[in-house]
Write an enzyme that holds these catalytic residues in place. Structure first.
Site, PDB file in Angstrom:
ATOM      1  N   HIS A 245      39.392   1.816  19.187  1.00  0.00           N
ATOM      2  CA  HIS A 245      38.566   1.125  20.188  1.00  0.00           C
ATOM      3  C   HIS A 245      37.509   0.240  19.545  1.00  0.00           C
ATOM      4  CE1 HIS A 245      39.747   4.701  22.891  1.00  0.00           C
ATOM      5  NE2 HIS A 245      40.584   3.688  23.080  1.00  0.00           N
TER       6      HIS A 245
ATOM      7  N   GLN B  91      41.385  10.246  18.181  1.00  0.00           N
ATOM      8  CA  GLN B  91      41.453  11.599  17.622  1.00  0.00           C
ATOM      9  C   GLN B  91      42.410  12.510  18.395  1.00  0.00           C
ATOM     10  OE1 GLN B  91      37.606  13.415  16.831  1.00  0.00           O
ATOM     11  NE2 GLN B  91      38.498  15.464  16.882  1.00  0.00           N
TER      12      GLN B  91
ATOM     13  N   HIS C 240      32.425  10.346  14.507  1.00  0.00           N
ATOM     14  CA  HIS C 240      32.863   8.984  14.811  1.00  0.00           C
ATOM     15  C   HIS C 240      31.720   8.008  14.580  1.00  0.00           C
ATOM     16  CE1 HIS C 240      36.697   9.968  17.076  1.00  0.00           C
ATOM     17  NE2 HIS C 240      36.171  11.146  16.821  1.00  0.00           N
TER      18      HIS C 240
ATOM     19  N   CYS D 129      31.477   5.115  15.620  1.00  0.00           N
ATOM     20  CA  CYS D 129      31.160   4.368  16.836  1.00  0.00           C
ATOM     21  C   CYS D 129      30.214   5.166  17.746  1.00  0.00           C
ATOM     22  CB  CYS D 129      32.425   3.953  17.592  1.00  0.00           C
ATOM     23  SG  CYS D 129      33.483   5.301  18.104  1.00  0.00           S
TER      24      CYS D 129
HETATM   25 ZN    ZN Z   1      35.305   4.244  18.788  1.00  0.00          ZN
END
Ligand code: ZN
Length: 184
Positions: free
Chosen positions: A78, A117, A145, A147
């Site tokens: 993403h 994941q 993560h 992000c």
């Molecule tokens: Zn992400």
């Protein structure tokens, strides 16, 4: 295989897009460097887990085999930022086992690509189930993560936990608990 030329062009556009001067010294070789890097980061896309899980050994043992703390690095699809952590893989053999390093290799196959994941967890479990045909498989992944930690809600140190349970691990809660105790 990574199309090096396309990645180079893409990185140049990205750099220009964020307002960078692509002719300044520090950035001159960056597009090429990143193109080469993606060859490694996404290297798992060209691999098949059966390359590693195909070679099995006979066993009469039907107790759980657990490989824990397999460190992995992957990229979230993403945001194209890293997520990384540990994978724990257990299976109950049904006459066949594999060399322990092969489980770590299998994790690499699915980590070295753009991922989420939850999907990686399932893919590892499915690969072991298909290639080894054990009585059951359990996979637990704990990861940080980038992000989540360097952008957005910025929660450093928070970990995301996912797991997949197949066969006897799905049916037998005691076995699941045993696995959980061993990986804690
Ligand atoms: Zn992400």
């Amino acid at each position: 295989m990574v199309d090096q030329e396309k990645v180079k062009q893409g990185i140049k556009l990205l750099l220009e897009g964020i307002g960078e001067d692509i002719t300044r010294e520090g950035l001159l070789e960056t597009p090429e460097r990143i193109a080469r890097m993606y060859e490694e980061i996404c290297g798992g896309m060209n691999e098949n887990p059966s390359e590693y899980l195909g070679k099995t050994f006979h066993t009469d043992n039907s107790e759980m085999v657990l490989e824990k703390d397999i460190v992995f690095y992957s990229m979230c699809e993403h945001h194209m930022l890293p997520f990384f952590g540990k994978v724990h893989v257990a299976y109950v053999p049904d006459g066949k086992v594999v060399g322990l390093s092969k489980l770590a290799r299998t994790v690499e196959v699915f980590a070295r690509r753009l991922q989420i994941q939850e999907q990686m967890t399932e893919q590892i479990a499915d690969a072991v189930m298909t290639c080894l045909q054990p009585k059951g498989v359990m996979v637990l992944v704990e990861a940080e993560h980038m992000c989540m930690t360097m952008r957005g809600i910025k929660k450093p140190g928070s970990r995301t936990i996912t797991y997949a349970a197949k066969g006897v691990f799905k049916e037998d809660k005691d076995l699941q608990n045993k696995f959980m105790q061993l990986v804690r």
